[in-house]
Design an enzyme around this catalytic site. Structure first.
Site: not given
Length: 279
Positions: A128, A153, A219, A222, A245, A254
């Site tokens: 982004r 985000k 965008h 992306r 997302h 991890y």
């Protein structure tokens, strides 16, 4: 009085986990709402929105302002007023994905190493604009071949593996830097070097898009990243992780497990190598 309210509202949003960009936008529109003498009621909010609509504000902007006012009403304890405000329906339209040939034209139009790398990261890492601007040099791990996007985000960090070709592009660019800014991308603002602004990124993308004969937005780069990965058979769940997302743990254990399957996906797709001919 208004300035105190704005400051307290900003703190409330921060505690709610809102991003800096969201806080900036919400407080901006709330200040307009209060400055013009509107009261914290759904009826006054509708009057305010109707006036903005007449001034030509888009449905997306109106939607953002509704969310800002609803958050403010909740901050003031006016849950009932917040419930009365309904967000407008936004048509679900995806931006057009560029072809690989179009991506190639855009990248080749950028002769400046900084601008070229900006385009490569927006496409090759699916970043982004805000994430690109906030990248620091220390976020790039050259040894293990990935970068960390901090506070994406929803305030979540994520790891994006980088191909050897893209890592070399970053190293080439950094060799040209003569400043000590911690940020990966900088520009001169108010007489001193500062991190790159989103406005500048939009201008850069638009400029090289026009040179390539394409009406281009960040965008779209992306979106093209995600589309081309999917076309190459990369699992949709992996693409979601790369785009930010889905939640990723920031623990070291991890990270080691996650990076492996993400890196394999990026290497398999070979997006940057296809565009700029890396080996």
């Amino acid at each position: 009085m208004n300035s105190e309210t704005i400051e307290e509202f900003a703190t409330y949003l921060e505690l709610e986990g809102k991003s800096k960009n969201t806080i900036r936008m919400y407080t901006y529109y709330l200040s307009k709402f209060l400055e013009e003498g509107y009261s914290p009621t759904a009826r006054d909010a509708l009057r305010f929105l109707a006036r903005l609509k007449k001034k030509g504000y888009s449905i997306r902007s109106i939607n953002l302002i509704v969310h800002a006012l609803k958050a403010y009403f909740k901050f003031e304890g006016l849950e009932t007023e917040a419930e009365k405000l309904k967000t407008p329906k936004i048509p679900k339209t995806l931006p057009r994905s560029l072809t690989e040939e179009e991506i190639k034209k855009v990248i080749e139009a950028a002769k400046n190493l900084r601008d070229r790398l900006i385009l490569l990261l927006l496409y090759g890492a699916g970043l982004r604009v805000s994430e690109l601007c906030n990248l620091k040099i220390e976020d790039v791990n050259f040894e293990k071949g990935f970068l960390i996007v901090r506070g994406g985000k929803g305030g979540k960090d994520r790891i994006i593996p980088l191909s050897e070709t893209l890592l070399q592009e970053i190293q080439r660019y950094l060799k040209t830097r003569k400043d000590n800014s911690p940020y990966l991308f900088v520009e001169i603002r108010r007489g001193k070097k500062d991190k790159l602004s989103p406005k500048t990124v939009w201008w850069i993308v638009k400029k090289y898009g026009e040179e390539a004969g394409i009406n281009l937005t960040p965008h779209q780069l992306r979106h093209s990243f995600a589309t081309h990965m999917l076309e190459r058979g990369i699992d949709i769940r992996i693409i979601q992780e790369l785009l930010g997302h889905a939640s990723l743990s920031t623990t070291q254990i991890y990270t080691k497990v996650t990076t492996k399957h993400l890196k394999e996906a990026v290497e398999k797709a070979r997006l940057i190598e296809t565009i700029i001919g890396g080996k």
